[in-house]
Design a protein around this motif. Structure first.
Motif, PDB file in Angstrom:
ATOM      1  N   ALA A 130      -5.104 -16.991 -13.883  1.00 11.69           N
ATOM      2  CA  ALA A 130      -4.205 -17.704 -14.793  1.00 11.69           C
ATOM      3  C   ALA A 130      -4.124 -16.993 -16.142  1.00 11.69           C
ATOM      4  CB  ALA A 130      -4.687 -19.139 -14.983  1.00 11.69           C
ATOM      5  N   LYS A 131      -5.243 -16.481 -16.609  1.00  9.18           N
ATOM      6  CA  LYS A 131      -5.249 -15.773 -17.886  1.00  9.18           C
ATOM      7  C   LYS A 131      -4.443 -14.476 -17.786  1.00  9.18           C
ATOM      8  CE  LYS A 131      -8.390 -14.378 -21.599  1.00  9.18           C
ATOM      9  NZ  LYS A 131      -9.803 -14.259 -22.031  1.00  9.18           N
ATOM     10  N   MET A 132      -4.581 -13.780 -16.650  1.00 12.95           N
ATOM     11  CA  MET A 132      -3.836 -12.544 -16.456  1.00 12.95           C
ATOM     12  C   MET A 132      -2.338 -12.811 -16.374  1.00 12.95           C
ATOM     13  SD  MET A 132      -4.665  -9.495 -13.740  1.00 12.95           S
ATOM     14  CE  MET A 132      -3.579  -9.834 -12.379  1.00 12.95           C
ATOM     15  N   ALA A 133      -1.967 -13.952 -15.795  1.00 15.42           N
ATOM     16  CA  ALA A 133      -0.551 -14.283 -15.639  1.00 15.42           C
ATOM     17  C   ALA A 133       0.157 -14.469 -16.974  1.00 15.42           C
ATOM     18  CB  ALA A 133      -0.410 -15.545 -14.791  1.00 15.42           C
ATOM     19  N   GLU A 134      -0.606 -14.658 -18.044  1.00 14.45           N
ATOM     20  CA  GLU A 134      -0.006 -14.787 -19.366  1.00 14.45           C
ATOM     21  C   GLU A 134       0.622 -13.475 -19.830  1.00 14.45           C
ATOM     22  OE1 GLU A 134      -3.334 -18.095 -20.861  1.00 14.45           O
ATOM     23  OE2 GLU A 134      -3.192 -16.127 -21.840  1.00 14.45           O
ATOM     24  N   VAL A 135       0.133 -12.341 -19.295  1.00 16.51           N
ATOM     25  CA  VAL A 135       0.594 -11.040 -19.787  1.00 16.51           C
ATOM     26  C   VAL A 135       1.068 -10.099 -18.684  1.00 16.51           C
ATOM     27  CG1 VAL A 135      -0.869 -11.164 -21.832  1.00 16.51           C
ATOM     28  CG2 VAL A 135      -1.755 -10.076 -19.770  1.00 16.51           C
ATOM     29  N   ILE A 136       0.876 -10.465 -17.407  1.00 17.30           N
ATOM     30  CA  ILE A 136       1.261  -9.614 -16.280  1.00 17.30           C
ATOM     31  C   ILE A 136       2.309 -10.326 -15.425  1.00 17.30           C
ATOM     32  CG2 ILE A 136       0.463  -8.513 -14.140  1.00 17.30           C
ATOM     33  CD1 ILE A 136      -0.445  -7.060 -16.670  1.00 17.30           C
ATOM     34  N   MET A 155       2.282 -15.094 -10.825  1.00 22.06           N
ATOM     35  CA  MET A 155       2.718 -13.701 -10.792  1.00 22.06           C
ATOM     36  C   MET A 155       3.288 -13.382  -9.414  1.00 22.06           C
ATOM     37  SD  MET A 155      -0.659 -12.059 -12.672  1.00 22.06           S
ATOM     38  CE  MET A 155      -1.785 -13.167 -11.799  1.00 22.06           C
ATOM     39  N   SER A 156       4.200 -12.432  -9.333  1.00 19.32           N
ATOM     40  CA  SER A 156       4.582 -11.905  -8.026  1.00 19.32           C
ATOM     41  C   SER A 156       3.530 -10.881  -7.618  1.00 19.32           C
ATOM     42  CB  SER A 156       5.972 -11.280  -8.071  1.00 19.32           C
ATOM     43  OG  SER A 156       6.028 -10.220  -9.018  1.00 19.32           O
ATOM     44  N   CYS A 157       3.366 -10.682  -6.314  1.00 14.82           N
ATOM     45  CA  CYS A 157       2.291  -9.789  -5.862  1.00 14.82           C
ATOM     46  C   CYS A 157       2.615  -9.247  -4.479  1.00 14.82           C
ATOM     47  CB  CYS A 157       0.961 -10.551  -5.825  1.00 14.82           C
ATOM     48  SG  CYS A 157      -0.456  -9.561  -5.283  1.00 14.82           S
ATOM     49  N   ASP A 158       2.339  -7.953  -4.278  1.00 11.14           N
ATOM     50  CA  ASP A 158       2.473  -7.320  -2.970  1.00 11.14           C
ATOM     51  C   ASP A 158       1.153  -6.675  -2.582  1.00 11.14           C
ATOM     52  OD1 ASP A 158       5.182  -7.910  -2.539  1.00 11.14           O
ATOM     53  OD2 ASP A 158       5.820  -6.164  -3.713  1.00 11.14           O
ATOM     54  N   PHE A 159       0.765  -6.826  -1.322  1.00 15.46           N
ATOM     55  CA  PHE A 159      -0.346  -6.059  -0.776  1.00 15.46           C
ATOM     56  C   PHE A 159       0.177  -4.664  -0.458  1.00 15.46           C
ATOM     57  CE2 PHE A 159      -2.221  -4.658   3.375  1.00 15.46           C
ATOM     58  CZ  PHE A 159      -3.402  -4.154   2.835  1.00 15.46           C
ATOM     59  N   VAL A 160      -0.431  -3.630  -1.041  1.00 13.29           N
ATOM     60  CA  VAL A 160       0.080  -2.266  -0.862  1.00 13.29           C
ATOM     61  C   VAL A 160      -0.870  -1.365  -0.081  1.00 13.29           C
ATOM     62  CG1 VAL A 160       1.495  -2.411  -2.947  1.00 13.29           C
ATOM     63  CG2 VAL A 160      -0.841  -1.510  -3.119  1.00 13.29           C
ATOM     64  N   GLY A 161      -2.036  -1.904   0.313  1.00 12.80           N
ATOM     65  CA  GLY A 161      -2.981  -1.088   1.062  1.00 12.80           C
ATOM     66  C   GLY A 161      -4.074  -0.522   0.182  1.00 12.80           C
ATOM     67  N   HIS A 162      -5.207  -0.242   0.806  1.00  8.39           N
ATOM     68  CA  HIS A 162      -6.362   0.287   0.068  1.00  8.39           C
ATOM     69  C   HIS A 162      -6.386   1.808   0.156  1.00  8.39           C
ATOM     70  CE1 HIS A 162     -10.459   0.896  -1.316  1.00  8.39           C
ATOM     71  NE2 HIS A 162     -10.486  -0.367  -1.683  1.00  8.39           N
ATOM     72  N   PRO A 163      -6.688   2.491  -0.955  1.00  5.58           N
ATOM     73  CA  PRO A 163      -6.661   3.965  -0.928  1.00  5.58           C
ATOM     74  C   PRO A 163      -7.636   4.594   0.057  1.00  5.58           C
ATOM     75  CG  PRO A 163      -7.662   3.147  -2.975  1.00  5.58           C
ATOM     76  CD  PRO A 163      -7.025   1.967  -2.297  1.00  5.58           C
ATOM     77  N   VAL A 164      -8.649   3.848   0.502  1.00  4.71           N
ATOM     78  CA  VAL A 164      -9.620   4.421   1.430  1.00  4.71           C
ATOM     79  C   VAL A 164      -8.952   4.862   2.730  1.00  4.71           C
ATOM     80  CG1 VAL A 164     -10.284   2.261   2.592  1.00  4.71           C
ATOM     81  CG2 VAL A 164     -11.969   4.103   2.357  1.00  4.71           C
ATOM     82  N   VAL A 165      -7.831   4.214   3.098  1.00  3.86           N
ATOM     83  CA  VAL A 165      -7.181   4.581   4.368  1.00  3.86           C
ATOM     84  C   VAL A 165      -6.466   5.922   4.277  1.00  3.86           C
ATOM     85  CG1 VAL A 165      -6.899   2.146   4.980  1.00  3.86           C
ATOM     86  CG2 VAL A 165      -5.004   3.364   3.890  1.00  3.86           C
ATOM     87  N   ALA A 166      -6.247   6.409   3.063  1.00  8.95           N
ATOM     88  CA  ALA A 166      -5.556   7.691   2.891  1.00  8.95           C
ATOM     89  C   ALA A 166      -6.520   8.832   2.573  1.00  8.95           C
ATOM     90  CB  ALA A 166      -4.510   7.577   1.782  1.00  8.95           C
ATOM     91  N   GLU A 167      -7.822   8.518   2.466  1.00 10.03           N
ATOM     92  CA  GLU A 167      -8.799   9.558   2.143  1.00 10.03           C
ATOM     93  C   GLU A 167      -9.035  10.472   3.350  1.00 10.03           C
ATOM     94  OE1 GLU A 167     -10.520  10.207  -0.772  1.00 10.03           O
ATOM     95  OE2 GLU A 167      -9.152   8.784  -1.709  1.00 10.03           O
ATOM     96  N   PRO A 168      -9.279  11.774   3.114  1.00  5.31           N
ATOM     97  CA  PRO A 168      -9.581  12.672   4.236  1.00  5.31           C
ATOM     98  C   PRO A 168     -10.951  12.384   4.830  1.00  5.31           C
ATOM     99  CG  PRO A 168      -9.852  13.815   2.140  1.00  5.31           C
ATOM    100  CD  PRO A 168      -9.273  12.476   1.819  1.00  5.31           C
TER     101      PRO A 168
END
Length: 382
Positions: A130-136, A155-168
């Motif tokens: 809730a505090k973050m929604a004041e500015v984001i 806030m609006s929000c999308d799940f975009v995936g975790h960077p670990v899945v793109a690591e070599p």
């Protein structure tokens, strides 16, 4: 299009760089300004000041730099207002980033703001959303169960995936070469010891992890141990492990760490993102963590979940044993490690949970950086 990005740590710098690269591919001509590290510099960002100034954690570290950080917050907010970007994109580091966003919104309530990496309100301190929604305005989430918490706060929000899945990841050949280099037989048990990436964690957990592995060695005399670590604590780790009864192999270079993960039979690791890295390499694990008495007392009272291990949370299982706070004891962790070595059922349960976790985090799909860029573009078009 002009975007103002702020990253305060190495992990955020990687996220920012991947986002920048994808924005260039998907969007119109984009100008980037802001604060970042070497990865974002590689994508053309000229940082307002060195990102390392923001990479401080803990009360003892922050207090001496409080005035300097406060000055950087005001300076960064003024730079955002002067740049008049299409969006301000803050990446993790909420203590710095959200303070900047608050000043920016106060000066221009219409400024669009995006935060990359949702706060773990599902684990503790739910009021942060809730505090973050004041500015984001919009959030890019790394975990699939996070968007409802953000949207509930406004806030609006999308799940975009975790960077670990793109690591070599290391190949079987690289794993075999690692064993050969350090004279570890193909059938010889190999354990990873991962006591954390911060000085306090290494000092607190290192001796306990060593004792747990020594007890495991009593049952598995041929056991070899590798300690993958990061440059910032490498000297501390080497000095500490040199005093252990059986000195382990310490590796720092990324390619050596990847090979060690692929070559290992199991791992004893501090709680954190490393559990996802182990899951990506299909390395069965036991998790241990402890903090100071006061810190743990406060944290344990605030926790809203019965496990902190991300593999358990994402897979909706409790396949990974964890020993937290007072339960973080060598004997208990050694018994759990031995069970992993000796029980095919326990290993299979973990490997299944890891497969589910990686699939749910986006493995095999569009890269997280590209998904994040699509989310930003869609948000700006709304």
């Amino acid at each position: 299009m002009k975007l103002f990005l702020i990253a305060g740590e190495a992990s955020g710098d990687k996220l920012g760089a991947a986002l920048m690269a994808a924005m260039r591919e998907l969007g119109p001509q984009v100008e980037f300004v802001g604060v970042g590290g070497p990865e974002m510099a590689g994508q053309g960002l000229e940082s307002l000041f060195p990102m390392e100034e923001l990479s401080v954690m803990g009360l003892a570290e922050v207090l001496p730099k409080y005035r300097a950080l406060k000055r950087r917050i005001a300076e960064t907010a003024a730079a955002v207002s002067a740049a008049r970007p299409d969006a301000l994109i803050t990446i993790d580091s909420p203590d710095f980033c959200l303070r900047v966003a608050r000043l920016v919104k106060a000066a221009d309530p219409g400024q669009k703001t995006v935060h990359y990496v949702a706060p773990s309100v599902w684990a503790w301190r739910p009021g942060r959303a809730a505090k973050m929604a004041e500015v984001i305005d919009h959030v890019l989430a790394l975990l699939p169960f996070e968007p409802p918490y953000m949207t509930a706060a406004g806030m609006s929000c999308d799940f975009v995936g975790h960077p670990v899945v793109a690591e070599p990841h290391a190949s079987e050949a690289e794993a075999a070469a690692f064993r050969e280099t350090f004279m570890i037989g193909p059938d010889q048990p190999l354990a990873l010891c991962l006591p954390g990436s911060r000085v306090g964690e290494v000092k607190r957990l290192g001796p306990r992890f060593d004792e747990a592995l020594m007890r495991l060695r009593d049952r598995e005399p041929g056991l070899r141990v590798v300690v993958p670590t990061v440059q910032g604590v490498a000297k501390l780790v080497r000095d500490m492990t040199a005093r252990w009864p059986v000195a382990p192999i310490v590796v720092v270079e990324p390619e050596d760490k990847r090979a060690a993960f692929a070559a290992a039979d199991l791992a004893l690791a501090a709680s954190g993102t490393v559990s996802l890295e182990l899951a990506a390499s299909r390395t069965p694990m036991v998790i241990g963590y402890d903090a100071s008495f006061v810190s743990w007392h406060i944290m344990s009272r605030m926790l809203r979940i019965d496990t902190v291990t991300l593999v358990n949370l994402v897979s909706e299982t409790r396949a990974v044993p964890e020993f937290l706070g007072p339960a973080c004891r060598p004997g208990a962790m050694a018994r759990a490690l031995l069970e992993l070595l000796e029980s095919p059922e326990r290993r299979k349960a973990q490997l299944t949970a890891m497969e589910v976790t990686m699939a749910r985090l986006g493995a095999g799909g569009e890269a997280p950086g590209r998904r994040a860029a699509r989310s930003v573009l869609a948000f700006l078009e709304r």
